[in-house]
Design an enzyme around this catalytic site. Structure first.
Site, short mmCIF file in Angstrom:
data_model
loop_
_atom_site.label_atom_id
_atom_site.label_comp_id
_atom_site.label_asym_id
_atom_site.label_seq_id
_atom_site.Cartn_x
_atom_site.Cartn_y
_atom_site.Cartn_z
N PHE A 130 0.85 -1.20 0.00
CA PHE A 130 0.00 0.00 0.00
C PHE A 130 0.88 1.24 0.00
O PHE A 130 1.76 1.38 0.84
CB PHE A 130 -0.93 0.04 1.22
N ASP A 217 9.28 2.63 1.76
CA ASP A 217 8.10 3.33 2.26
C ASP A 217 8.00 3.05 3.76
O ASP A 217 7.54 1.98 4.17
CB ASP A 217 6.85 2.85 1.50
N LYS A 246 2.84 9.69 8.40
CA LYS A 246 1.97 9.41 9.56
C LYS A 246 2.39 10.04 10.90
O LYS A 246 1.81 11.03 11.29
CB LYS A 246 1.78 7.90 9.68
C1 PLP Z 1 -0.75 5.39 5.18
C2 PLP Z 1 0.24 4.94 4.20
C3 PLP Z 1 0.45 5.62 2.99
C4 PLP Z 1 -0.41 6.80 2.56
O1 PLP Z 1 -0.32 7.88 3.42
P1 PLP Z 1 -1.39 9.06 3.31
O2 PLP Z 1 -0.92 10.07 4.30
O3 PLP Z 1 -2.73 8.47 3.64
O4 PLP Z 1 -1.35 9.57 1.92
C5 PLP Z 1 1.45 5.18 2.16
N1 PLP Z 1 2.22 4.12 2.48
C6 PLP Z 1 2.04 3.43 3.62
C7 PLP Z 1 2.93 2.27 3.93
C8 PLP Z 1 1.06 3.81 4.52
O5 PLP Z 1 0.85 3.11 5.63
#
Ligand code: PLP
Length: 390
Positions: A130, A217, A246
């Site tokens: 994701f 990420d 986050k």
């Molecule tokens: C939450 C998340 C995102 C997206 O972040 P947003 O602030 O909602 O755009 C991308 N990568 C990972 C691994 C995430 O947990």
């Protein structure tokens, strides 16, 4: 709960919260809950942390925004603190995780064109990953539900199975367009999947062999969540690009794309930007977060609490027929059940506990790093009762 004036983007639970403190949160009727989700790994310092609140008050009375047309000393300071913890050289600030990943994707493409002379640069991304909800990041995401209906997707992504180096080697041998790999060190939304201990080392070696950028990420795994500042620090490698968001602002929207070496020099004036990105208010929040993390030694705290939680959880769920697997790295916890269990969220809510279920059958806990051992005991107690009721 549906609201006439809001687009139906979310399936919301019928509860609204009014205030919080640490790992506790209260709804508008005054009921108290234990928050084992932290707004999805965002409020790592707990709710209403006074240091963050003070920083926001002080900064908002001085200057909230000036734009990136001018120097922003707070942004430079946050970049320094953040990159020294992350072992990276330079930072680009965004407002969200998806935007941080957009920056990473753009870096990979420019790097592909300019450094590698590839006309159609491609990025390897994983099944079950994701990376966000913008067009490029949903295209990078390995979940059809996130993509369905939004075709045509952004091109230039090559899908590979997660935690499978051999599959990547085959791709490497057959695809000359690849310039980077984008991967979560632990898959969050995908169900808290932790790869083999040497996965990142192997990825690093492959990236070095082919001249690919290794882009991590760390949006969910970063900022102490897994018992290290960043999850990749459980290994011996360094990425070329890393994204964070986050927990960086403890609830104030801020994201960052960090880069090292050649990758840090790719973006030049005119190639990328953001109006809000790294504005004084967001950076004041980020700096307050970094300071609290340091002063309260929250990375070590998260590691210790994660060990405690993991031991207690394994004890409590031992012999529980419907528990298939318990996966933890620090305070990132996935409990996989043998059937879908979305109803657990509502059941836990009724018991005053906030949890999440992802990938259909994985209970996900992302408690604030400041959660107390008594609160951990309470979370486990409630969970054990609920899982047995299923
Ligand atoms: C939450 C998340 C995102 C997206 O972040 P947003 O602030 O909602 O755009 C991308 N990568 C990972 C691994 C995430 O947990």
């Amino acid at each position: 709960m549906s609201v006439v004036s809001l687009m139906s983007t979310y399936n919301r639970l019928s509860v609204c919260f009014e205030k919080g403190e640490g790992a506790l949160i209260w709804d508008s009727d005054g009921n108290q809950y234990l928050d084992a989700l932290s707004g999805i790994a965002v409020c790592n310092l707990g709710h209403a942390h006074p240091a963050v609140a003070d920083a926001l008050c002080v900064q908002s009375r001085k200057l909230i925004h000036t734009s990136n047309l001018y120097g922003i000393p707070l942004q430079e300071r946050l970049a320094q603190v953040l990159s020294s913890k992350a072992g990276m050289d330079k930072v680009f600030f965004s407002n969200s995780g998806a935007e941080a990943n957009e920056a990473a994707i753009k870096i990979a493409r420019l790097y592909g064109h300019e450094a590698k002379g590839v006309a159609n640069p491609a990025i390897v991304v994983m099944e079950g990953s994701f990376h966000g909800r913008t067009m490029a990041t949903l295209s990078a995401t390995g979940n059809r539900k996130v993509q369905a209906g939004f075709e045509p997707l952004v091109q230039g992504f090559v899908r590979a199975p997660y935690n499978d180096i051999d599959a990547l080697k085959t791709i490497a041998a057959n695809n000359r367009n690849i310039v980077a790999v984008l991967v979560e060190p632990v898959q969050g939304e995908g169900g808290v999947h932790i790869p083999a201990a040497d996965y990142l080392e192997q990825l690093r070696a492959l990236c070095d062999e082919y001249g690919w950028l290794l882009m991590l990420d760390e949006i969910q795994t970063g900022m102490g969540r897994t018992g290290r500042w960043f999850s990749y620090q459980h290994s011996q490698i360094k990425p070329d690009v890393m994204t964070v968001a986050k927990a960086l602002g403890n609830g104030v929207p801020i994201g960052a794309c960090l880069a090292r070496g050649v990758a840090a020099e790719v973006l030049q004036p005119g190639s990328h930007g953001s109006t809000f990105g790294g504005n004084p208010l967001a950076c004041a929040a980020g700096l307050a977060v970094m300071k609290v993390m340091e002063e309260e030694d929250l990375v070590s705290v998260a590691a210790a609490k994660g060990r405690y939680l993991s031991e207690r959880l394994n004890e409590a769920l031992k012999g529980c027929a419907n528990v298939v697997d318990i996966r933890t790295q620090g305070l990132m916890i996935g409990i996989e059940l043998d059937k879908s269990c979305g109803e657990l969220v509502q059941m836990a809510l009724k018991q005053g506990l906030l949890i999440n279920v992802t990938a259909g059958n994985v209970i996900r806990l992302l408690p604030p790093l400041v959660i107390t051992t008594e609160q951990i005991d309470s979370v486990i107690d409630t969970l054990r009762r609920l899982i047995r009721q299923l």
